[in-house]
Scaffold this motif. Structure first.
Motif, PDB file in Angstrom:
ATOM      1  N   ALA A  76      -4.698  38.703  48.068  1.00  0.00           N
ATOM      2  CA  ALA A  76      -5.437  39.438  47.040  1.00  0.00           C
ATOM      3  C   ALA A  76      -5.204  38.764  45.695  1.00  0.00           C
ATOM      4  N   VAL A  77      -6.272  38.556  44.961  1.00  0.00           N
ATOM      5  CA  VAL A  77      -6.164  37.908  43.659  1.00  0.00           C
ATOM      6  C   VAL A  77      -6.971  38.703  42.638  1.00  0.00           C
ATOM      7  N   LYS A  78      -6.429  38.834  41.473  1.00  0.00           N
ATOM      8  CA  LYS A  78      -7.152  39.520  40.406  1.00  0.00           C
ATOM      9  C   LYS A  78      -8.119  38.528  39.769  1.00  0.00           C
ATOM     10  N   THR A  79      -9.407  38.889  39.773  1.00  0.00           N
ATOM     11  CA  THR A  79     -10.436  37.958  39.306  1.00  0.00           C
ATOM     12  C   THR A  79     -11.026  38.337  37.958  1.00  0.00           C
ATOM     13  N   SER A  80     -10.784  39.557  37.512  1.00  0.00           N
ATOM     14  CA  SER A  80     -11.198  39.985  36.170  1.00  0.00           C
ATOM     15  C   SER A  80     -10.276  41.111  35.753  1.00  0.00           C
ATOM     16  N   LYS A  81     -10.487  41.632  34.566  1.00  0.00           N
ATOM     17  CA  LYS A  81      -9.565  42.644  34.036  1.00  0.00           C
ATOM     18  C   LYS A  81      -9.453  43.876  34.935  1.00  0.00           C
ATOM     19  N   ASN A  82     -10.504  44.170  35.708  1.00  0.00           N
ATOM     20  CA  ASN A  82     -10.506  45.391  36.517  1.00  0.00           C
ATOM     21  C   ASN A  82     -10.913  45.145  37.974  1.00  0.00           C
ATOM     22  N   THR A  83     -10.794  43.892  38.437  1.00  0.00           N
ATOM     23  CA  THR A  83     -11.261  43.549  39.785  1.00  0.00           C
ATOM     24  C   THR A  83     -10.204  42.765  40.544  1.00  0.00           C
ATOM     25  N   TRP A  84      -9.956  43.194  41.794  1.00  0.00           N
ATOM     26  CA  TRP A  84      -9.080  42.474  42.715  1.00  0.00           C
ATOM     27  C   TRP A  84      -9.919  42.057  43.923  1.00  0.00           C
ATOM     28  N   ARG A  85      -9.876  40.783  44.280  1.00  0.00           N
ATOM     29  CA  ARG A  85     -10.623  40.259  45.424  1.00  0.00           C
ATOM     30  C   ARG A  85      -9.659  40.076  46.599  1.00  0.00           C
ATOM     31  N   VAL A  86     -10.001  40.773  47.701  1.00  0.00           N
ATOM     32  CA  VAL A  86      -9.133  40.742  48.871  1.00  0.00           C
ATOM     33  C   VAL A  86      -9.833  39.983  49.998  1.00  0.00           C
ATOM     34  N   SER A  87      -9.143  39.036  50.616  1.00  0.00           N
ATOM     35  CA  SER A  87      -9.697  38.292  51.760  1.00  0.00           C
ATOM     36  C   SER A  87      -9.671  39.208  52.983  1.00  0.00           C
ATOM     37  N   THR A  88     -10.861  39.537  53.494  1.00  0.00           N
ATOM     38  CA  THR A  88     -10.938  40.487  54.619  1.00  0.00           C
ATOM     39  C   THR A  88     -11.680  39.891  55.815  1.00  0.00           C
ATOM     40  N   ALA A  89     -11.666  38.582  55.966  1.00  0.00           N
ATOM     41  CA  ALA A  89     -12.288  37.952  57.137  1.00  0.00           C
ATOM     42  C   ALA A  89     -11.574  38.422  58.398  1.00  0.00           C
ATOM     43  N   GLY A  90     -12.340  38.975  59.317  1.00  0.00           N
ATOM     44  CA  GLY A  90     -11.764  39.463  60.568  1.00  0.00           C
ATOM     45  C   GLY A  90     -11.023  40.774  60.452  1.00  0.00           C
ATOM     46  N   VAL A  91     -11.120  41.415  59.269  1.00  0.00           N
ATOM     47  CA  VAL A  91     -10.410  42.678  59.035  1.00  0.00           C
ATOM     48  C   VAL A  91     -11.420  43.818  58.981  1.00  0.00           C
ATOM     49  N   LYS A  92     -11.281  44.776  59.871  1.00  0.00           N
ATOM     50  CA  LYS A  92     -12.172  45.942  59.851  1.00  0.00           C
ATOM     51  C   LYS A  92     -11.583  47.085  59.023  1.00  0.00           C
ATOM     52  N   ASP A  93     -10.266  47.207  59.082  1.00  0.00           N
ATOM     53  CA  ASP A  93      -9.599  48.297  58.374  1.00  0.00           C
ATOM     54  C   ASP A  93      -8.695  47.722  57.288  1.00  0.00           C
ATOM     55  N   LEU A  94      -8.967  48.135  56.033  1.00  0.00           N
ATOM     56  CA  LEU A  94      -8.232  47.614  54.885  1.00  0.00           C
ATOM     57  C   LEU A  94      -7.444  48.748  54.225  1.00  0.00           C
ATOM     58  N   THR A  95      -6.188  48.488  53.930  1.00  0.00           N
ATOM     59  CA  THR A  95      -5.370  49.438  53.169  1.00  0.00           C
ATOM     60  C   THR A  95      -4.947  48.787  51.863  1.00  0.00           C
ATOM     61  N   VAL A  96      -5.216  49.489  50.768  1.00  0.00           N
ATOM     62  CA  VAL A  96      -4.830  49.012  49.435  1.00  0.00           C
ATOM     63  C   VAL A  96      -3.859  50.024  48.838  1.00  0.00           C
ATOM     64  N   ARG A  97      -2.797  49.531  48.250  1.00  0.00           N
ATOM     65  CA  ARG A  97      -1.829  50.409  47.572  1.00  0.00           C
ATOM     66  C   ARG A  97      -1.639  49.945  46.135  1.00  0.00           C
ATOM     67  N   TYR A  98      -1.524  50.916  45.251  1.00  0.00           N
ATOM     68  CA  TYR A  98      -1.253  50.614  43.845  1.00  0.00           C
ATOM     69  C   TYR A  98      -0.695  51.853  43.174  1.00  0.00           C
ATOM     70  N   ARG A  99      -0.131  51.660  41.994  1.00  0.00           N
ATOM     71  CA  ARG A  99       0.419  52.764  41.211  1.00  0.00           C
ATOM     72  C   ARG A  99      -0.323  52.844  39.876  1.00  0.00           C
ATOM     73  N   VAL A 100      -0.440  54.055  39.358  1.00  0.00           N
ATOM     74  CA  VAL A 100      -1.072  54.273  38.062  1.00  0.00           C
ATOM     75  C   VAL A 100      -0.082  54.998  37.157  1.00  0.00           C
ATOM     76  N   TYR A 101       0.193  54.415  36.021  1.00  0.00           N
ATOM     77  CA  TYR A 101       1.045  55.064  35.013  1.00  0.00           C
ATOM     78  C   TYR A 101       0.184  56.046  34.226  1.00  0.00           C
ATOM     79  N   ALA A 102       0.614  57.309  34.146  1.00  0.00           N
ATOM     80  CA  ALA A 102      -0.216  58.364  33.564  1.00  0.00           C
ATOM     81  C   ALA A 102       0.595  59.172  32.563  1.00  0.00           C
TER      82      ALA A 102
END
Length: 582
Positions: A76-102
């Motif tokens: 996964a690579v961040k490509t802009s201020k608000n975008t992350w590009r994830v390589s999903t070739a051959g992947v049907k199910d994707l899990t993304v985890r992140y934290r938000v400071y609030a």
């Protein structure tokens, strides 16, 4: 682009939200996307919250973005201020985890601590590019001791902690309150209303229920229907609170916990609730064409916030009057306050209300020391436009129609029939339909221009007149506002075309002395002076003391009051009766 296409339509998107470190203000989000078929998936965070026209860069609060698929970590690579590009070739199910400071207390930003969580969803939930129309499910695992969820989203089954959204517009438009909030319900014409009160407050549930019921009925009567089956008021109580943000079937209000104890404070809360509830028709459904479907990554420009927000500010107190929740004298007093605020802001002669609307993204939410000199509020000026057009329509139609009829017609025509927003030209046609005349000059002068409003003309329709209580005064004014810090008077504002403006006093200057006499009280520094007098103002600027020769000019402030004319005509009385719901 081709390897990103074809993903939507067969996916399942779920979120799990936890708060393992609520005391440290963190939201942990796990996003699961099932049914992918593409080589790469872009995950995006919105940059703004609809209803609050400022790019807030919510991605600045994101930490620890990781992606997993097929049991392994994915590139996964961040490509802009608000975008992350994830390589999903051959992947049907994707899990993304992140934290938000609030940790920002406002009605438009998320806040979490050990006592509760407020999720302003456009700053919490990322979305896959190209899938804004996809449904999603949100499962909330509460922090210890939290027992309730309040939101406009529907629950899945009987579990209030599992929520569903038919698309991202609904998800982002449905804030979520989680904690131990005090809740109570009431029903108005078949619509269930929930009050979710975070924090202690001096509110009286019976009085709020009674008065909000009257207000809701008045606003529903204006539009002819309430399009919701239920509606949620989320109210946050603090020592000093304020502000509100509208949503499709909910709103978030900031309130001072003790404000309900005074009539003025209670009236202020009622006006805030009135404003935000009126938005469920005006803005959330009847809207400028630019405000939906939303672009969550860029500014969404319109010149019509004077309708979206300004008219709402006007109907905020007009519908309270129509609900008989305060007398006509309070309506007139509130209008007088709007007039005084607008007419005493120099920026009203510089920026039109249409320009103010368009430039909200860069000016309204980012004021500086010169904003009062160069801008006008589309809230305040728009509210005045509302009263002018209301009286114009009532007078022209011999009290048959009012601005209420325009709002109902536009709601039915554009939201219900055409199912889209209106253009500036279309709203103008709607106004003209009920005014029975062209409004080209009105638009030229008051909406696209900065002509001084002829209040006497419009108030005269209802048998009133505007009086400037300061018209005969010959009082000089320096033309500054100051803050007092340890008996040091620092200039915070210099008003356009005043003595200080012409004489070169700057913001951040410390006012030291006037003609050698130390400044100890701003209210008495010009005692005995008159316009035309020359004074020497000693200032401290960046540690250097200097003396500025200043020629005093007459104060340009106005203080208006509205009074009835003597012997009003029969038509004036009929206009007044229609306008004030007498």
């Amino acid at each position: 682009m081709s390897n990103m296409a074809g993903a939507a339509g067969n996916t399942q998107i779920t979120y799990t939200v936890t708060f393992p470190e609520a005391q440290a203000h963190y939201i942990d989000v796990e996003m699961h996307i099932k049914g992918l078929k593409q080589q790469a998936t872009e995950i995006k965070m919105p940059v703004w919250a609809p209803g609050s026209y400022l790019v807030r860069e919510f991605a600045k609060n994101v930490e620890g973005f990781v992606a997993e698929g097929n049991g392994s970590m994915l590139y996964a690579v961040k490509t802009s201020k608000n975008t992350w590009r994830v390589s999903t070739a051959g992947v049907k199910d994707l899990t993304v985890r992140y934290r938000v400071y609030a940790f920002e207390i406002s009605v438009r930003t998320s806040f979490v601590d050990a006592s509760h969580a407020f999720l302003s969803n456009s700053g919490v939930f990322m979305y896959p590019k190209g899938m804004l129309n996809e449904p999603s499910t949100v499962k909330i695992i509460p922090y210890k001791g939290w027992t309730k969820v309040s939101t406009g989203l529907d629950a899945v089954g009987n579990d209030p902690f599992v929520l569903k959204a038919p698309n991202y517009d609904i998800l982002f438009d449905s804030p979520i309150e989680v904690g131990t909030q005090d809740t109570f319900d009431f029903i108005v014409d078949g619509v269930k209303y929930e009050m979710a009160m975070y924090g202690s407050g001096t509110y009286n549930k019976d009085r709020l229920t009674k008065d909000l019921t009257k207000l809701i009925k008045a606003q529903t009567s204006l539009f002819g229907e309430n399009p919701n089956k239920r509606y949620t008021f989320i109210v946050h109580h603090f020592l000093k609170g304020g502000g509100g943000l509208e949503h499709l079937n909910s709103t978030v209000l900031g309130a001072s916990r003790d404000a309900y104890s005074t009539e003025k404070g209670y009236q202020g809360f009622l006006e805030l609730a009135s404003h935000e509830h009126f938005h469920l028709w005006n803005v959330k459904r009847l809207r400028p064409i630019a405000l939906g479907p939303f672009d969550y990554e860029n500014e969404n420009y319109t010149t019509n916030l004077w309708i979206a927000e300004g008219f709402t500010a006007y109907f905020e107190y007009k519908t309270i009057r129509q609900a008989s929740l305060y007398p006509e004298s309070t309506f007139i007093t509130t209008l007088t306050g709007d007039i005084n605020t607008n007419e005493n802001q120099p920026g009203g002669k510089i920026q039109s209300v249409a320009e103010s609307s368009f430039d909200a993204w860069i000016k309204y939410y980012r004021p500086n020391e010169n904003s009062a000199n160069s801008t006008i509020s589309y809230y305040g000026k728009g509210s005045l436009i509302g009263y002018l057009l209301d009286l114009e329509i009532i007078n022209s139609s011999n009290a048959q129609y009012s601005l209420d009829d325009v709002m109902r017609y536009m709601y039915n025509e554009y939201y219900k029939s055409l199912k889209r927003g209106y253009t500036d030209a279309e709203f103008k046609l709607g106004l003209e339909k009920f005014a029975g005349k062209k409004l080209d000059n009105f638009y030229r002068d008051y909406i696209n221009g900065v002509t001084v409003i002829n209040h006497d003309k419009y108030l005269g329709y209802a048998g009133y007149k505007l009086i400037d209580e300061l018209a005969g005064s010959n009082t000089p004014a320096l033309g500054v506002a100051t803050s007092n810090t340890n008996n040091r008077f620092l200039v915070t504002t210099v008003s356009r075309n005043t003595s200080a403006w012409v004489g070169g006093i700057n913001v951040n200057d410390e006012l030291v002395a006037i003609d050698g006499t130390p400044v100890t009280d701003m209210t008495t520094i010009l005692n005995g002076k008159k316009p035309g007098d020359k004074i020497d103002v000693t200032i401290n600027r960046d540690g250097l003391e200097m003396i500025l020769p200043i020629v005093l000019l007459k104060s340009n402030k106005t203080r208006y009051k509205i009074e009835p004319v003597d012997n009003p005509s029969k038509k004036q009385l009929s206009v007044r009766q229609k306008w004030l719901a007498l």
